[in-house]
Scaffold this motif. Structure first.
Motif: not given
Length: 146
Positions: A3-18
């Motif tokens: 589901p699209p939410i999975i990629q959005r979740f991973k994108d957010y945390y992959s660059d958490f400090d940004q």
């Protein structure tokens, strides 16, 4: 296909400090629930306040996703968090392994993190770190006596 939410979740945390805490509204439901070893929070606003405080002094923080298991309404992620904070081990770059469980529809409804607080924080603080490392060494040797 995830589901699209999975990629959005991973994108957010992959660059958490940004990321901005305001953008959490695109990821989490307003009435979501969050748990980690220190907190149980209800609602997006509480999570935004927590993340704002958490990330205030971070030098850097990003998550490397190692494995995932995803179905139509929940997912588990095994990750390594790479982080640095000026008050933890003199600001050195550190890593921590953990697991996240989420339940979702079009947004995350439930988020729970599992990780070792000793490995993340306690063992890196001067006096407490010495005590945690000593206890760990004793346990590895099979004895809790000095």
């Amino acid at each position: 296909m995830n589901p699209p939410i999975i990629q959005r979740f991973k994108d957010y945390y992959s660059d958490f400090d940004q990321q901005s805490v305001e953008s959490l509204g695109e990821l989490y439901a307003v009435d979501m629930h969050f748990r980690d070893p220190l907190h149980q929070l209800d609602g997006l606003e509480a999570v935004q306040l927590y993340f704002e405080e958490l990330s205030r002094d971070l030098t850097h923080c990003r998550f490397e996703f190692l494995h995932e298991m995803v179905n139509a309404s929940c997912a588990y992620f095994h990750w390594t968090m790479h982080y640095a904070h000026p008050r933890i081990k003199g600001g050195q770059a550190l890593s921590l392994n953990g697991v996240t469980h989420i339940r979702f529809d079009d947004r995350v409804l439930f988020h729970e993190d599992f990780y070792d607080m000793g490995a993340m924080l306690y063992q890196h603080l001067p006096l407490l770190g010495w005590a945690v490392r000593s206890l760990n060494q004793r346990l590895l040797r099979g004895s809790t006596r000095p």
